[in-house]
Design a protein around this motif. Structure first.
Motif, PDB file in Angstrom:
ATOM      1  N   UNK A 146      -4.224   7.553 -14.129  1.00  0.00           N
ATOM      2  CA  UNK A 146      -2.895   7.699 -13.519  1.00  0.00           C
ATOM      3  C   UNK A 146      -2.953   7.646 -11.999  1.00  0.00           C
ATOM      4  N   UNK A 147      -3.902   8.327 -11.421  1.00  0.00           N
ATOM      5  CA  UNK A 147      -3.996   8.348  -9.954  1.00  0.00           C
ATOM      6  C   UNK A 147      -4.513   7.013  -9.428  1.00  0.00           C
ATOM      7  N   UNK A 148      -5.418   6.392 -10.159  1.00  0.00           N
ATOM      8  CA  UNK A 148      -5.917   5.081  -9.737  1.00  0.00           C
ATOM      9  C   UNK A 148      -4.760   4.089  -9.580  1.00  0.00           C
ATOM     10  N   UNK A 149      -3.782   4.208 -10.440  1.00  0.00           N
ATOM     11  CA  UNK A 149      -2.632   3.311 -10.399  1.00  0.00           C
ATOM     12  C   UNK A 149      -1.815   3.472  -9.107  1.00  0.00           C
ATOM     13  N   UNK A 150      -1.996   4.580  -8.405  1.00  0.00           N
ATOM     14  CA  UNK A 150      -1.291   4.781  -7.132  1.00  0.00           C
ATOM     15  C   UNK A 150      -1.794   3.847  -6.033  1.00  0.00           C
TER      16      UNK A 150
ATOM     17  N   UNK B 227       1.435  13.481  -2.156  1.00  0.00           N
ATOM     18  CA  UNK B 227       2.455  14.106  -3.005  1.00  0.00           C
ATOM     19  C   UNK B 227       2.269  13.713  -4.470  1.00  0.00           C
ATOM     20  N   UNK B 228       2.084  12.426  -4.714  1.00  0.00           N
ATOM     21  CA  UNK B 228       1.970  11.958  -6.097  1.00  0.00           C
ATOM     22  C   UNK B 228       0.664  12.403  -6.747  1.00  0.00           C
ATOM     23  N   UNK B 229      -0.431  12.371  -6.013  1.00  0.00           N
ATOM     24  CA  UNK B 229      -1.713  12.816  -6.570  1.00  0.00           C
ATOM     25  C   UNK B 229      -1.668  14.311  -6.881  1.00  0.00           C
ATOM     26  N   UNK B 230      -1.084  15.106  -5.980  1.00  0.00           N
ATOM     27  CA  UNK B 230      -0.962  16.538  -6.242  1.00  0.00           C
ATOM     28  C   UNK B 230      -0.092  16.808  -7.464  1.00  0.00           C
ATOM     29  N   UNK B 231       0.950  16.008  -7.679  1.00  0.00           N
ATOM     30  CA  UNK B 231       1.778  16.155  -8.876  1.00  0.00           C
ATOM     31  C   UNK B 231       0.961  15.860 -10.136  1.00  0.00           C
ATOM     32  N   UNK B 232       0.162  14.824 -10.074  1.00  0.00           N
ATOM     33  CA  UNK B 232      -0.687  14.478 -11.221  1.00  0.00           C
ATOM     34  C   UNK B 232      -1.676  15.605 -11.501  1.00  0.00           C
TER      35      UNK B 232
ATOM     36  N   UNK C  83       0.835  -1.191   0.000  1.00  0.00           N
ATOM     37  CA  UNK C  83       0.000   0.000   0.000  1.00  0.00           C
ATOM     38  C   UNK C  83       0.871   1.243   0.000  1.00  0.00           C
ATOM     39  N   UNK C  84       0.337   2.307  -0.515  1.00  0.00           N
ATOM     40  CA  UNK C  84       1.032   3.578  -0.573  1.00  0.00           C
ATOM     41  C   UNK C  84       0.777   4.329   0.730  1.00  0.00           C
ATOM     42  N   UNK C  85       1.775   5.021   1.226  1.00  0.00           N
ATOM     43  CA  UNK C  85       1.567   5.824   2.434  1.00  0.00           C
ATOM     44  C   UNK C  85       0.718   7.036   2.076  1.00  0.00           C
ATOM     45  N   UNK C  86       0.059   7.597   3.071  1.00  0.00           N
ATOM     46  CA  UNK C  86      -0.767   8.773   2.830  1.00  0.00           C
ATOM     47  C   UNK C  86       0.091   9.923   2.314  1.00  0.00           C
ATOM     48  N   UNK C  87       1.267  10.118   2.898  1.00  0.00           N
ATOM     49  CA  UNK C  87       2.140  11.214   2.463  1.00  0.00           C
ATOM     50  C   UNK C  87       2.550  11.035   1.001  1.00  0.00           C
TER      51      UNK C  87
END
Length: 158
Positions: free
Chosen positions: A97-101, A50-55, A42-46
């Protein structure tokens, strides 16, 4: 409504849609483990934030470039068509793209509710793009607040 206010409404709607819809992508996975699609960690919340905001930032930049030719003299019909032809497809790509996170552990229900709400707004906007030019409503205000409250400030900017 003036052409200038139509343009401001479309630009605001675009920013909101980009911010909101990109998070639709962060939905759950198909294997039921709550992690990344395919069963990874699983991805950490942080990291997710960060990654979603970049997207979101990248998607907003792409839209700004694509829609840069529109101005106060653009017709409402042209603005609506741009929303359907440019904004919605861009957002749907960001969604993937974000779903892939994957989801941060424990936030599946929260994010799922936000994503369901965004999908509903996007579907309604696709069915009635003229509604995006109605200055008396802001279909994305509530979801933007939820995104920002979660920590997705770039995604929740109006």
């Amino acid at each position: 409504m003036s052409k200038d206010s139509n343009m401001r409404k479309l630009i605001a709607a675009i920013a909101v849609v980009v911010a909101s819809a990109t998070l639709v992508a962060c939905g759950g996975d198909d294997d039921g483990d709550g992690g990344t699609p395919g069963g990874g960690a699983t991805i950490s919340k942080a990291d997710f934030i960060a990654q979603a905001n970049e997207i979101c930032a990248a998607g907003a930049a792409e839209l700004a470039t694509a829609l840069g030719t529109f101005g106060p003299d653009s017709s409402p019909e042209d603005l609506q068509q741009a929303f359907v032809d440019t904004v919605i497809p861009n957002i749907r790509g960001q969604v993937a793209d974000i779903r892939a996170l994957g989801f941060p552990a424990g936030d599946e229900a929260t994010l799922g509710g936000i994503f369901d709400q965004v999908e509903g707004v996007l579907d309604a906007a696709a069915a009635d793009p003229a509604s995006m030019l109605d200055e008396s409503t802001d279909e994305f205000a509530e979801v933007n607040t939820k995104l920002t409250d979660y920590g997705l400030a770039t995604c929740g900017e109006a």
